[in-house]
Scaffold this motif. Structure first.
Motif, mmCIF file in Angstrom:
data_model
loop_
_atom_site.group_PDB
_atom_site.id
_atom_site.type_symbol
_atom_site.label_atom_id
_atom_site.label_comp_id
_atom_site.label_asym_id
_atom_site.label_seq_id
_atom_site.Cartn_x
_atom_site.Cartn_y
_atom_site.Cartn_z
ATOM 1 N N GLU A 181 0.904 -1.182 0.075
ATOM 2 C CA GLU A 181 0.122 0.083 0.179
ATOM 3 C C GLU A 181 0.744 1.097 0.193
ATOM 4 O OE1 GLU A 181 -2.828 -0.255 3.391
ATOM 5 O OE2 GLU A 181 -3.500 -2.323 2.593
ATOM 6 N N THR A 182 2.118 1.404 0.144
ATOM 7 C CA THR A 182 3.154 2.298 0.134
ATOM 8 C C THR A 182 3.303 2.876 -1.275
ATOM 9 O OG1 THR A 182 4.988 1.087 0.074
ATOM 10 C CG2 THR A 182 4.006 1.332 2.272
ATOM 11 N N GLY A 183 3.612 4.194 -1.210
ATOM 12 C CA GLY A 183 4.102 4.769 -2.524
ATOM 13 C C GLY A 183 5.011 4.313 -3.145
ATOM 14 N N PRO A 184 6.201 4.189 -2.385
ATOM 15 C CA PRO A 184 7.673 3.503 -2.907
ATOM 16 C C PRO A 184 7.445 2.325 -3.590
ATOM 17 C CG PRO A 184 8.018 4.554 -0.854
ATOM 18 C CD PRO A 184 6.361 4.612 -0.938
ATOM 19 N N LEU A 185 6.585 1.351 -3.121
ATOM 20 C CA LEU A 185 6.369 -0.152 -3.655
ATOM 21 C C LEU A 185 5.521 0.012 -4.754
ATOM 22 C CD1 LEU A 185 5.031 -2.813 -3.880
ATOM 23 C CD2 LEU A 185 7.123 -2.752 -2.956
ATOM 24 N N ALA A 186 4.494 0.937 -4.831
ATOM 25 C CA ALA A 186 3.644 0.999 -5.913
ATOM 26 C C ALA A 186 4.229 1.701 -7.261
ATOM 27 C CB ALA A 186 2.411 2.151 -5.567
ATOM 28 N N THR A 187 5.292 2.555 -7.202
ATOM 29 C CA THR A 187 5.833 2.728 -8.361
ATOM 30 C C THR A 187 6.917 1.914 -8.696
ATOM 31 O OG1 THR A 187 7.628 4.223 -6.889
ATOM 32 C CG2 THR A 187 5.612 5.455 -7.857
ATOM 33 N N ALA A 188 7.677 1.089 -7.754
ATOM 34 C CA ALA A 188 8.604 0.332 -8.172
ATOM 35 C C ALA A 188 8.288 -0.811 -9.012
ATOM 36 C CB ALA A 188 9.246 -0.538 -6.844
ATOM 37 N N TRP A 189 6.804 -1.365 -9.130
ATOM 38 C CA TRP A 189 6.259 -2.542 -9.861
ATOM 39 C C TRP A 189 6.793 -1.846 -11.308
ATOM 40 C CZ3 TRP A 189 4.742 -6.676 -8.170
ATOM 41 C CH2 TRP A 189 3.921 -6.841 -7.124
ATOM 42 N N HIS A 190 6.817 -0.855 -11.796
ATOM 43 C CA HIS A 190 7.198 -0.232 -12.848
ATOM 44 C C HIS A 190 8.576 -0.402 -13.271
ATOM 45 C CE1 HIS A 190 3.191 1.537 -14.030
ATOM 46 N NE2 HIS A 190 3.489 2.376 -12.812
ATOM 47 N N SER A 191 9.178 -1.049 -12.566
ATOM 48 C CA SER A 191 10.653 -1.738 -12.897
ATOM 49 C C SER A 191 10.860 -2.674 -14.031
ATOM 50 C CB SER A 191 11.537 -2.220 -11.442
ATOM 51 O OG SER A 191 11.610 -1.046 -10.655
ATOM 52 N N THR A 192 9.775 -3.483 -14.317
ATOM 53 C CA THR A 192 9.637 -4.221 -15.293
ATOM 54 C C THR A 192 9.891 -3.487 -16.735
ATOM 55 O OG1 THR A 192 7.317 -3.696 -15.673
ATOM 56 C CG2 THR A 192 8.072 -5.898 -14.306
ATOM 57 N N LYS A 193 10.019 -2.163 -16.834
ATOM 58 C CA LYS A 193 10.167 -1.536 -18.061
ATOM 59 C C LYS A 193 11.517 -1.191 -18.321
ATOM 60 C CE LYS A 193 5.525 -1.011 -17.390
ATOM 61 N NZ LYS A 193 4.545 -0.964 -16.061
ATOM 62 N N PHE A 194 12.719 -1.411 -17.235
ATOM 63 C CA PHE A 194 13.726 -0.882 -16.942
ATOM 64 C C PHE A 194 14.890 -2.404 -17.088
ATOM 65 C CE2 PHE A 194 11.094 2.570 -15.621
ATOM 66 C CZ PHE A 194 11.756 3.604 -16.087
ATOM 67 N N VAL A 195 14.332 -3.374 -16.629
ATOM 68 C CA VAL A 195 15.069 -4.438 -16.544
ATOM 69 C C VAL A 195 15.615 -4.976 -17.946
ATOM 70 C CG1 VAL A 195 13.615 -6.123 -15.903
ATOM 71 C CG2 VAL A 195 15.691 -6.456 -15.075
ATOM 72 N N ASP A 196 16.693 -5.452 -18.313
ATOM 73 C CA ASP A 196 17.011 -6.044 -19.602
ATOM 74 C C ASP A 196 17.346 -7.415 -19.411
ATOM 75 O OD1 ASP A 196 18.366 -6.573 -21.983
ATOM 76 O OD2 ASP A 196 19.852 -5.554 -21.751
ATOM 77 N N PRO A 197 16.424 -8.101 -19.974
ATOM 78 C CA PRO A 197 17.005 -9.801 -19.986
ATOM 79 C C PRO A 197 17.856 -10.275 -20.308
ATOM 80 C CG PRO A 197 15.122 -9.299 -21.437
ATOM 81 C CD PRO A 197 15.422 -8.078 -20.765
ATOM 82 N N ALA A 198 18.539 -9.555 -21.344
ATOM 83 C CA ALA A 198 19.850 -9.948 -21.614
ATOM 84 C C ALA A 198 21.081 -9.676 -20.791
ATOM 85 C CB ALA A 198 19.944 -9.317 -23.205
ATOM 86 N N ARG A 199 21.165 -8.594 -20.290
ATOM 87 C CA ARG A 199 22.300 -8.214 -19.427
ATOM 88 C C ARG A 199 21.977 -8.070 -17.767
ATOM 89 N NH1 ARG A 199 26.253 -3.218 -20.492
ATOM 90 N NH2 ARG A 199 27.545 -3.164 -18.864
ATOM 91 N N ASP A 200 20.711 -7.976 -17.516
ATOM 92 C CA ASP A 200 20.659 -8.119 -16.207
ATOM 93 C C ASP A 200 19.903 -9.352 -15.693
ATOM 94 O OD1 ASP A 200 20.971 -5.303 -16.016
ATOM 95 O OD2 ASP A 200 18.843 -4.797 -16.701
#
Length: 799
Positions: A181-200
């Motif tokens: 329910e926290t704001g920091p956690l809610a925005t962190a879900w969008h990390s899927t748009k930044f993680v690179d499956p090839a390099r990360d």
């Protein structure tokens, strides 16, 4: 997908099921024991009040879910030979993390007095939430932890920060439904748009819904499953739902879901790495729904406990005083059958000892969770190669952060192959004049990219920009804690958004420095710019230098604050901070083109000292000084120099000394801060009896706080930001807050008694200049020409 309809469900063998359940029971027993017991660790005698701790502290409600997940992850690690970390958002479930590391043997390796024997078991129980023992959260003292969890909301961002540039790592991240329910956690879900499956690496979120916070229900546990599924799919995940209470069914169901998720992660990475297929994948995750306080007491005095908010902390709050609660606690503990789980000497039975991977494959022994073990020094170019040429003080103009951007560009290039350095910024990199870094990298991005985007949006970009200070900070913390380096640039006024995150990281560093087994990590480096004194386009809402005050409340051995006055000093400070370990470094520097004062070698020397007399701006060589003008910050330094030039032109008999402070901690004495000046050195700079007029970047009372023990403190007269501001010119901001050259010059006149009436005409000229300024700025919309075009006079000696 809800597990139970998938053929991979129910694939545990009888032996796997039995061993998983035994391990889970053992971990739960150890967790309950930590909360309650200080003696009789294996219940070899009837439980009596004196066996119970007098103060019961801890959180049971989330713990059985955390240990359940941990057991299954161990199975997966061994079956697949995975490199895995475990990040627990409900870090207040600390007894479960401690229990897991004790069962794996890593706890006893680090703390030999808490080994796998009866004395060690007794110590394990007694130390928990006990004076002289360990905290109740998954704190730095807990092996395998990088997320303390005392303050909720940061786990998912930490997990992704750990996964960046770690292609072989899978980070399992348990997210509590209260935390969700926290704001920091809610925005962190969008990390899927930044993680690179090839390099990360990959992050496997496990949303643990046990239904309740401290006293009320949780939002995500009370919405329909399809609504929750839609929400999580919108974030970029494919959720697997596992729900229930029966242990056998739940073991089978969770094992099937976990296997399916790990298969999907492997397939995503294979497509990106082996086949070069680049698309934004829909990453798997698990939604685990279990009763709060699972396997604990069902009721107390006729009221429901398991599956209710009453299980959150200590379900049986008074077993020393209440015989009914003592009987319930005894039945609860014996329900795990400790005699079948532990040998007579206190060690876990062989089947439990073997249900974990070996060595550093143990999640509690992962080197990624002790990032200093993996830390490699950055390859840094010589900052002198980026220096601004300074023939004479003030004779050159440059943007300090623009110059720094060129240096950071080449830091990125030098460390690209190793994947050990990233920049983090909430959509402010270019605004902060760091645009040169885009010559070396693109912005990390795996969502849709369009031809007319500002710069390259690429999956492997080293610049992390998302308009969430929380997520940027969390990413960076996870990146640093797992052994890499980074820098966070932010508007000065809005870095306050992460005040609490800074608090937690500073506390983590403070404790970690006291643990010999935790190796030093790279410092958390803030670059705060677009600062209070130059907000031409934004105004009062963007004017707040108070983060420095907030930082100064932390332990002196952890925090550092730097106020470089020009580009070359900024280069030297940045080089120093990127090399440092176990600090929080705060650098405040302007981005607008300003006068440059020190050549690069003078700048490097000045930064090493942290404070010093600028002899080229002073005229007290004979030692007969009338007043000292101190300055800290780029704009205050400019205004002090301008005031000195006015005074020396109008009152040439006045003997003035200019002292510039680049390391703010030098103002403290050496007993308060490692960088503090001895009294003799401080007195030689500021004298013991002459007026000191000090122009400071932030709130003026901080300088008084830092210098209150000094012999000449009563003569310190500090000018700084006083909450006066608007959308106005840079110089008008100085006038509104009284740190401008005219106010400073009049302050000197007023505090040098020998001047008397001889300075009256000069003082009146300065007053008239302020009146002229007010008329000019409100009619022309710009500063007076003599202010805009001012530079340090050529009659001065060079630096």
């Amino acid at each position: 997908m809800t597990v139970g309809t998938d053929p991979r469900s129910g694939t545990l063998t009888d032996a796997e099921l039995q061993n998983l359940h035994r391990w889970w029971q053992a971990a739960n027993y150890l967790s309950v024991g930590q909360i309650y017991l200080m003696d009789n660790p294996l219940l070899r005698e009837p439980l009596r009040p004196e066996h119970i701790k007098p103060r019961l502290l801890g959180h049971w409600g989330t713990t059985p879910g955390l240990t359940f997940v941990y057991a299954h992850l161990n199975r997966a690690i061994m079956r697949r030979d995975l490199e895995m970390m475990y990040v627990t958002g409900p870090g207040h479930g600390g007894p479960g993390m401690v229990a897991a590391s004790w069962l794996e043997g890593s706890y006893g390796e680090i703390y030999p007095d808490v080994g796998q024997d009866l004395p060690g078991l007794r110590r394990l129980f007694t130390q928990f939430s006990f004076p002289g023992g360990i905290p109740s959260h998954a704190a730095p003292e807990t092996p395998g932890s990088i997320n303390e969890g005392g303050e909720l909301g940061y786990s998912l961002a930490h997990a992704y920060g750990a996964a960046f540039d770690n292609p072989g790592l899978t980070v399992a991240c348990v997210i509590g439904d209260g935390e969700a329910e926290t704001g920091p956690l809610a925005t962190a879900w969008h990390s899927t748009k930044f993680v690179d499956p090839a390099r990360d690496g990959a992050v496997l979120p496990i949303l643990h819904l046990n239904g309740f916070k401290i006293a009320g229900p949780t939002v995500l546990a009370r919405i329909p499953e399809e609504e929750l599924r839609s929400l999580l799919r919108g974030y970029g995940h494919e959720p697997w739902f596992v729900s229930g209470r029966d242990p056998v069914a739940m073991h089978h169901a969770f094992a099937g879901a976990l296997d399916a998720c790990l298969d999907d992660i492997a397939a995503i990475q294979d497509r990106a790495r082996g086949r070069g297929t680049m698309e934004r994948p829909r990453w798997p995750m698990i939604v685990l729904r279990t009763p709060k306080g699972w396997t604990g007491p069902a009721t107390l005095h006729g009221r429901r406990v398991e599956g209710s908010w009453r299980a959150h902390q200590v379900p049986l709050p008074a077993p020393r005083e209440d015989p009914d609660q003592l009987r319930l606690l005894d039945a609860w503990l014996r329900g795990y059958d400790p005699a079948a789980l532990f040998q007579p000497d206190g060690a876990p039975i062989r089947e439990i000892r073997e249900l974990h991977p070996a060595g550093t494959r143990r999640m509690s022994a992962s080197p990624h969770a002790n990032g200093g073990l993996l830390l490699r020094a950055l390859r840094l170019p010589d900052f002198r190669d980026y220096a601004v040429g300074v023939d004479r003080p003030g004779g050159t103009k440059a943007s300090a952060t623009g110059v720094l951007g060129e240096f950071l560009r080449d830091v990125l290039r030098a460390n690209e192959a190793e994947g050990t350095f990233r920049l983090f910024s909430p959509d402010e990199n270019n605004s902060n004049r760091l645009g040169a870094v885009l010559e070396a990298t693109g912005r990390a991005w795996i969502a849709e990219a369009r031809p007319d985007d500002d710069a390259a949006l690429v999956p492997d970009g080293r610049l992390m920009e998302m308009l969430s200070e929380h997520t940027c900070q969390g990413w960076l913390e996870g990146y640093l804690l797992t052994g890499r380096h980074g820098l966070f640039s932010c508007y000065e006024a809005f870095v306050h958004i992460v005040d609490s995150m800074f608090n937690q990281h500073a506390k983590w560093l403070k404790v970690s420095r006291e643990l010999t087994w935790r190796r030093p990590i790279a410092s958390l480096n803030y670059l705060l710019t677009s600062h209070v004194w130059q907000q031409d386009h934004n105004g009062f809402s963007h004017q707040d230098p108070g983060f420095i005050d907030h930082v100064m409340n932390k332990k002196a051995e952890v925090v550092r604050v730097y106020l470089p006055p020009d580009a070359n000093t900024l280069l030297s400070i940045a080089d120093h901070c990127l090399r440092s370990r176990d600090y929080v470094n705060v650098i405040v520097a302007g981005k607008q083109p300003e006068a440059q004062y020190l050549d690069v070698e003078s700048a490097a020397t000045h930064c090493i000292k942290g404070i010093g007399i600028w002899d080229w701006a002073s005229n007290d060589e004979d030692g007969d000084v009338d007043a000292v003008l101190g300055c800290a910050g780029d704009v205050p330094t400019k205004e002090v120099l301008a005031a000195v030039s006015l005074l020396r032109t109008r009152l040439p008999e006045l003997r003035l000394r200019v002292v510039n402070v680049v390391d703010l901690m030098r103002l403290q004495d050496e007993r308060q801060h490692p960088h503090g000046l001895p009294d003799a050195d401080f007195d030689s700079l500021f004298t013991t009896d002459r007026p000191v007029i000090f122009a400071y970047h932030g709130y003026p009372w901080l300088i008084h706080r830092l210098t209150y023990r000094r012999a000449n403190h009563e003569n310190f007269h500090v000018r700084g930001y006083n909450e006066e501001g608007t959308t106005t010119t840079p110089f008008d901001m100085c006038v509104l807050n009284g740190i401008d050259r005219f106010h400073l010059a009049m302050d000197v006149i007023d505090r040098v008694p020998r001047l008397g009436p001889t300075a009256a005409y000069a003082r009146q000229e300065f007053q008239d200049a302020l009146i002229r300024h007010r008329r000019y700025v409100t009619t022309r919309g710009e500063d007076l020409p003599e202010v805009r075009d001012w530079s340090w006079p050529s009659w001065s000696r060079t630096a």
